[in-house]
Design an enzyme around this catalytic site. Structure first.
Site, PDB file in Angstrom:
ATOM      1  N   ASP A   1       0.882  -1.427   0.094  1.00 55.56           N
ATOM      2  CA  ASP A   1      -0.024  -0.005  -0.084  1.00 55.56           C
ATOM      3  C   ASP A   1       0.653   1.114   0.063  1.00 55.56           C
ATOM      4  O   ASP A   1       1.931   1.279   0.181  1.00 55.56           O
ATOM      5  CB  ASP A   1      -0.890  -0.058   1.310  1.00 55.56           C
ATOM      6  CG  ASP A   1      -0.370  -0.569   2.486  1.00 55.56           C
ATOM      7  OD1 ASP A   1       0.919  -0.439   2.554  1.00 55.56           O
ATOM      8  OD2 ASP A   1      -1.179  -0.894   3.460  1.00 55.56           O
TER       9      ASP A   1
ATOM     10  N   ASP B   1      -7.216  -3.168  14.541  1.00 58.69           N
ATOM     11  CA  ASP B   1      -8.658  -3.593  14.305  1.00 58.69           C
ATOM     12  C   ASP B   1      -8.971  -4.844  13.398  1.00 58.69           C
ATOM     13  O   ASP B   1      -9.918  -4.927  12.886  1.00 58.69           O
ATOM     14  CB  ASP B   1      -9.251  -2.346  13.803  1.00 58.69           C
ATOM     15  CG  ASP B   1      -8.764  -1.839  12.362  1.00 58.69           C
ATOM     16  OD1 ASP B   1      -7.728  -2.461  11.993  1.00 58.69           O
ATOM     17  OD2 ASP B   1      -9.129  -0.841  12.134  1.00 58.69           O
TER      18      ASP B   1
ATOM     19  N   HIS C   1      -7.194  -5.173  10.589  1.00 54.76           N
ATOM     20  CA  HIS C   1      -7.098  -4.959   9.029  1.00 54.76           C
ATOM     21  C   HIS C   1      -5.805  -5.466   8.377  1.00 54.76           C
ATOM     22  O   HIS C   1      -4.954  -5.588   9.220  1.00 54.76           O
ATOM     23  CB  HIS C   1      -7.432  -3.463   8.527  1.00 54.76           C
ATOM     24  CG  HIS C   1      -6.359  -2.572   8.958  1.00 54.76           C
ATOM     25  ND1 HIS C   1      -6.356  -1.377  10.038  1.00 54.76           N
ATOM     26  CD2 HIS C   1      -4.940  -2.329   8.683  1.00 54.76           C
ATOM     27  CE1 HIS C   1      -5.262  -0.771   9.862  1.00 54.76           C
ATOM     28  NE2 HIS C   1      -4.297  -1.359   9.265  1.00 54.76           N
TER      29      HIS C   1
ATOM     30  N   GLU D   1      -9.786  -1.869   5.362  1.00 52.58           N
ATOM     31  CA  GLU D   1     -10.256  -1.427   6.865  1.00 52.58           C
ATOM     32  C   GLU D   1     -11.231  -2.282   6.850  1.00 52.58           C
ATOM     33  O   GLU D   1     -12.109  -3.006   6.074  1.00 52.58           O
ATOM     34  CB  GLU D   1     -10.771  -0.079   6.530  1.00 52.58           C
ATOM     35  CG  GLU D   1      -9.478   1.077   6.526  1.00 52.58           C
ATOM     36  CD  GLU D   1      -8.664   1.261   7.451  1.00 52.58           C
ATOM     37  OE1 GLU D   1      -8.609   0.236   8.400  1.00 52.58           O
ATOM     38  OE2 GLU D   1      -7.996   2.438   7.863  1.00 52.58           O
TER      39      GLU D   1
HETATM   40  C1  GLP Z   1      -1.185   0.113   8.341  1.00 55.89           C
HETATM   41  C2  GLP Z   1      -0.278  -0.505   7.179  1.00 55.89           C
HETATM   42  C3  GLP Z   1      -0.823  -2.100   7.428  1.00 55.89           C
HETATM   43  C4  GLP Z   1       0.122  -2.418   8.816  1.00 55.89           C
HETATM   44  C5  GLP Z   1      -0.731  -1.717   9.954  1.00 55.89           C
HETATM   45  C6  GLP Z   1      -0.514  -2.160  11.620  1.00 55.89           C
HETATM   46  O1  GLP Z   1      -2.371   0.366   8.442  1.00 55.89           O
HETATM   47  N1  GLP Z   1      -1.207  -0.144   6.281  1.00 55.89           N
HETATM   48  O2  GLP Z   1      -0.068  -2.841   6.584  1.00 55.89           O
HETATM   49  O3  GLP Z   1      -0.103  -3.908   9.004  1.00 55.89           O
HETATM   50  O4  GLP Z   1      -0.700  -0.403   9.678  1.00 55.89           O
HETATM   51  O5  GLP Z   1       0.741  -1.055  11.363  1.00 55.89           O
HETATM   52  P1  GLP Z   1       1.996  -1.385  12.674  1.00 55.89           P
HETATM   53  O6  GLP Z   1       2.814  -2.723  12.351  1.00 55.89           O
HETATM   54  O7  GLP Z   1       2.520  -0.328  12.790  1.00 55.89           O
HETATM   55  O8  GLP Z   1       1.205  -1.910  13.967  1.00 55.89           O
END
Ligand code: GLP
Length: 266
Positions: A70, A139, A141, A146
């Site tokens: 992304d 959450d 995702h 989302e």
């Molecule tokens: C963002 C990214 C996801 C990632 C998520 C969790 O939303 N787009 O790919 O898994 O954050 O991030 P973190 O690993 O910093 O908790």
């Protein structure tokens, strides 16, 4: 699905990095290995371990093609919080990958829909993704899919939830309003098409979501629950993230791993 619960985050990352290096090494000749990659804080330890393995000569990325999950809409690739920048600083600048073989969605494209369509086409052109590494939002995702995203979705533009913007505000001076409102993201279906999916989850703040993803039903409100229907999915986590799982769930996934080791040893 396999669920590997390690005592610490570092142990989980070391295991995941070794797993990725093994898969790449199995494909040392012939068709390039196609690797899907995430950003965020969860995979940082894995990138660190992969760089260390590369420096030791235990893996090379010369025959690897990557596709990131992304990118924010509206951030220049040089922006300190763009995922282009994250990947260069954290990983690509430290390994022997040919930068022409690294792909990220362009959040500055004038036609965002065309950008998403051509990303899907590029993945297909590369022969599909062999292994998609991912993280999970608190959450549940996956990438920027989302809660409420279609479990068959493809690469597209998504509006971020306020929860995600608050969670990611820590990278934008603590201000959720500074986090872009939209992003380009591979779809749940895009990740599900990968031949193997490996997800890293760590910390207490992910425990509720992990329990929903592993023990709850297939549900678009916890998009990572899609893994329940993937033939080769692995979640690797630390003990903190496993805190909300039932004892018998934990015991059973541990039994599976023990049985697999026994089979391998026989
Ligand atoms: C963002 C990214 C996801 C990632 C998520 C969790 O939303 N787009 O790919 O898994 O954050 O991030 P973190 O690993 O910093 O908790």
């Amino acid at each position: 699905m396999r669920l590997l619960i390690h005592k610490t985050y570092d142990d989980a990352c070391a295991w995941a990095a070794r797993c990725i290096a093994e898969r790449i090494n199995e494909r040392s000749r012939g068709r390039p290995f196609v690797l899907g990659l995430p950003t965020g804080s969860s995979p940082l330890g894995i990138y660190r371990e992969l760089v260390a393995l590369y420096q030791k000569g235990a893996v090379s990325f010369a025959n690897t093609i990557t596709f990131n999950m992304d990118e924010y809409v509206g951030l220049e690739p040089e922006h300190p919080q763009s995922y282009h920048r994250f990947m260069a600083d954290t990983f690509f600048n430290h390994i022997d990958i040919d930068r022409r073989h690294t792909h990220l969605l362009d959040g500055m494209a004038s036609d965002l829909e065309a950008e998403c369509a051509s990303y899907e086409a590029a993945i297909a052109q590369a022969g599909g993704i062999d292994l998609f590494l991912g993280g999970m939002g608190a959450d549940g995702h996956l990438a920027f899919n989302e809660p409420g995203s279609s479990l068959h979705s493809r690469t597209r533009i998504k509006t971020l939830t306020q929860g995600t913007r608050i969670a990611n505000a820590r990278f934008f001076g603590g201000d959720p309003e500074a986090v872009p409102l939209t992003a380009l993201t591979v779809g749940v279906g895009t990740v599900m098409d990968a031949r193997e999916v490996l997800i890293i989850v760590n910390g207490y703040h992910k425990a509720r979501a992990l329990a929903a993803v592993v023990e709850g039903g297939l549900n678009h409100m916890w998009t990572l629950s899609c893994l329940q229907t993937h033939p080769r999915a692995i979640i690797v986590c630390d003990e903190e993230a496993a805190d909300e799982l039932r004892l018998r769930t934990v015991r059973y996934f541990k039994d599976i791993e023990r049985a697999a080791l026994g089979t391998a040893a026989e």
